[in-house]
Design a protein around this motif. Structure first.
Motif, mmCIF file in Angstrom:
data_model
loop_
_atom_site.group_PDB
_atom_site.id
_atom_site.type_symbol
_atom_site.label_atom_id
_atom_site.label_comp_id
_atom_site.label_asym_id
_atom_site.label_seq_id
_atom_site.Cartn_x
_atom_site.Cartn_y
_atom_site.Cartn_z
ATOM 1 N N MET A 59 93.724 -51.104 99.148
ATOM 2 C CA MET A 59 93.616 -50.030 100.131
ATOM 3 C C MET A 59 92.976 -48.779 99.531
ATOM 4 S SD MET A 59 94.514 -51.402 102.924
ATOM 5 C CE MET A 59 93.735 -52.875 102.226
ATOM 6 N N LEU A 60 93.192 -48.527 98.238
ATOM 7 C CA LEU A 60 92.531 -47.399 97.594
ATOM 8 C C LEU A 60 91.018 -47.625 97.558
ATOM 9 C CD1 LEU A 60 93.027 -44.707 96.063
ATOM 10 C CD2 LEU A 60 92.990 -46.057 93.944
ATOM 11 N N THR A 61 90.602 -48.826 97.206
ATOM 12 C CA THR A 61 89.178 -49.160 97.185
ATOM 13 C C THR A 61 88.581 -49.048 98.584
ATOM 14 O OG1 THR A 61 89.586 -50.688 95.347
ATOM 15 C CG2 THR A 61 87.487 -50.904 96.492
ATOM 16 N N ILE A 132 82.015 -44.620 90.585
ATOM 17 C CA ILE A 132 83.270 -45.345 90.742
ATOM 18 C C ILE A 132 84.090 -45.064 89.490
ATOM 19 C CG2 ILE A 132 84.315 -47.635 90.932
ATOM 20 C CD1 ILE A 132 81.772 -48.513 92.421
ATOM 21 N N PHE A 133 85.335 -44.644 89.668
ATOM 22 C CA PHE A 133 86.183 -44.267 88.545
ATOM 23 C C PHE A 133 87.153 -45.402 88.210
ATOM 24 C CE2 PHE A 133 84.535 -40.502 90.478
ATOM 25 C CZ PHE A 133 84.207 -39.691 89.394
ATOM 26 N N ILE A 134 86.969 -46.055 87.042
ATOM 27 C CA ILE A 134 87.737 -47.273 86.730
ATOM 28 C C ILE A 134 88.267 -47.391 85.290
ATOM 29 C CG2 ILE A 134 86.671 -48.738 88.503
ATOM 30 C CD1 ILE A 134 84.771 -49.732 86.219
ATOM 31 N N PRO A 135 88.860 -46.447 84.624
ATOM 32 C CA PRO A 135 89.101 -45.044 84.992
ATOM 33 C C PRO A 135 87.966 -44.111 84.595
ATOM 34 C CG PRO A 135 90.252 -45.548 82.966
ATOM 35 C CD PRO A 135 89.548 -46.825 83.401
ATOM 36 N N ILE A 136 86.968 -44.599 83.845
ATOM 37 C CA ILE A 136 85.831 -43.738 83.524
ATOM 38 C C ILE A 136 84.794 -43.867 84.641
ATOM 39 C CG2 ILE A 136 86.209 -43.897 81.028
ATOM 40 C CD1 ILE A 136 83.883 -45.963 80.982
ATOM 41 N N PRO A 137 83.981 -42.828 84.863
ATOM 42 C CA PRO A 137 82.980 -42.913 85.935
ATOM 43 C C PRO A 137 81.864 -43.911 85.612
ATOM 44 C CG PRO A 137 82.855 -40.798 84.783
ATOM 45 C CD PRO A 137 84.029 -41.511 84.223
ATOM 46 N N VAL A 138 81.588 -44.792 86.559
ATOM 47 C CA VAL A 138 80.541 -45.813 86.418
ATOM 48 C C VAL A 138 79.711 -45.804 87.702
ATOM 49 C CG1 VAL A 138 80.063 -48.277 86.149
ATOM 50 C CG2 VAL A 138 82.001 -47.251 84.950
ATOM 51 N N PRO A 139 78.372 -45.796 87.621
ATOM 52 C CA PRO A 139 77.559 -45.875 88.853
ATOM 53 C C PRO A 139 77.854 -47.161 89.622
ATOM 54 C CG PRO A 139 76.209 -45.257 86.964
ATOM 55 C CD PRO A 139 77.546 -45.661 86.415
ATOM 56 N N GLY A 140 77.880 -47.050 90.934
ATOM 57 C CA GLY A 140 78.226 -48.192 91.783
ATOM 58 C C GLY A 140 77.403 -49.429 91.517
ATOM 59 N N GLY A 144 78.854 -52.945 90.468
ATOM 60 C CA GLY A 144 78.602 -54.132 91.292
ATOM 61 C C GLY A 144 78.118 -55.305 90.468
ATOM 62 N N ILE A 145 77.214 -55.042 89.504
ATOM 63 C CA ILE A 145 76.721 -56.111 88.640
ATOM 64 C C ILE A 145 77.863 -56.704 87.817
ATOM 65 C CG2 ILE A 145 75.251 -56.606 86.635
ATOM 66 C CD1 ILE A 145 73.301 -54.449 87.792
ATOM 67 N N GLY A 146 78.682 -55.822 87.248
ATOM 68 C CA GLY A 146 79.820 -56.287 86.465
ATOM 69 C C GLY A 146 80.833 -57.039 87.307
ATOM 70 N N TYR A 147 81.054 -56.547 88.528
ATOM 71 C CA TYR A 147 82.016 -57.160 89.447
ATOM 72 C C TYR A 147 81.590 -58.582 89.809
ATOM 73 C CZ TYR A 147 84.973 -57.425 93.667
ATOM 74 O OH TYR A 147 85.888 -57.786 94.622
ATOM 75 N N VAL A 148 80.318 -58.742 90.140
ATOM 76 C CA VAL A 148 79.815 -60.070 90.498
ATOM 77 C C VAL A 148 79.864 -61.005 89.293
ATOM 78 C CG1 VAL A 148 77.724 -61.348 91.144
ATOM 79 C CG2 VAL A 148 78.406 -59.321 92.443
ATOM 80 N N GLY A 149 79.442 -60.491 88.138
ATOM 81 C CA GLY A 149 79.464 -61.324 86.936
ATOM 82 C C GLY A 149 80.863 -61.778 86.575
ATOM 83 N N TRP A 150 81.805 -60.847 86.604
ATOM 84 C CA TRP A 150 83.193 -61.191 86.284
ATOM 85 C C TRP A 150 83.759 -62.167 87.316
ATOM 86 C CZ3 TRP A 150 87.038 -61.976 83.252
ATOM 87 C CH2 TRP A 150 88.321 -62.083 83.756
ATOM 88 N N SER A 151 83.533 -61.911 88.594
ATOM 89 C CA SER A 151 84.077 -62.782 89.640
ATOM 90 C C SER A 151 83.506 -64.190 89.526
ATOM 91 C CB SER A 151 83.789 -62.199 91.028
ATOM 92 O OG SER A 151 84.450 -60.970 91.211
#
Length: 198
Positions: A59-61, A132-140, A144-151
């Motif tokens: 819900m935060l996302t 995007i703060f995760i917890p350091i700021p990262v450009p979306g 997204g690239i990291g998210y897709v790769g990890w998933s």
């Protein structure tokens, strides 16, 4: 705002399911029940969560990225299309997992992660350099690239019980929905990509 309404409904239904195991069992995605005609589970699973941290993170996302997506979609096509986007994302994101496990009576899935991924990636198309703060700021776009790769990796290798395939499906659906709804989003994304801002 519709994003806030979706968050409120999801939080209420999830909380009720935390208190009532029978309700949770009725709403969760369970292939044998879907095959018996309870196809609503393809949607209802997206409104319950495993625990408070699962609910909070999703819900935060959604709060941070759903509002931008809502604003753009409403300006292009109206609020009904935004609601359709979210609801359809819940269903579309889970379909590959359901088809893969449709004969597995032990399989269960719950949570809004697939739909949230659709909102997140729609927002990245709109503004690839949002932080995007995760917890350091990262450009979306990098997130997204990291998210897709990890998933992608986790879907094939992880045993953590998380439906990473739904994350991938949701992300792909979010991108495709935005491009079909307004093809100009594609050139806008590429132009924005060439003009970083932080």
């Amino acid at each position: 705002m519709l994003t806030l309404l979706i968050i409120a409904v999801t939080a209420i239904v999830s909380w009720l399911a935390f208190q009532n195991g029978r309700l949770a069992e009725r709403l969760i995605l369970w292939p044998p029940a879907v095959k018996r005609g309870q196809v609503d589970r393809l949607l209802t699973h997206g409104f319950i969560h495993a625990d408070l941290s699962h609910l909070f993170f999703n819900m935060l996302t959604l709060f941070f990225f759903g509002r931008l997506t809502e604003q753009v979609i409403e300006s292009l096509a109206g609020p009904v299309v935004f609601v359709f986007f979210y609801v359809s994302a819940v269903v579309v994101a889970i379909l590959p997992s359901y088809l893969r496990h449709r004969d597995d009576s032990r399989y269960r899935s719950l949570g809004a992660s697939g739909a949230v991924a659709a909102m997140l990636f729609a927002a990245i198309l709109i503004d690839p350099w949002m932080m995007i703060f995760i917890p350091i700021p990262v450009p979306g776009v990098l997130y997204g690239i990291g998210y897709v790769g990890w998933s992608w990796w986790a879907d094939r290798n992880s045993q953590d019980g998380v439906n990473h395939n739904a994350h991938l499906s949701g992300a792909i659906y979010g991108v495709l929905f935005m491009l079909v709804m307004n093809p100009a989003v594609g050139p806008h994304f590429l132009a924005a990509l060439m003009s970083p801002h932080f």
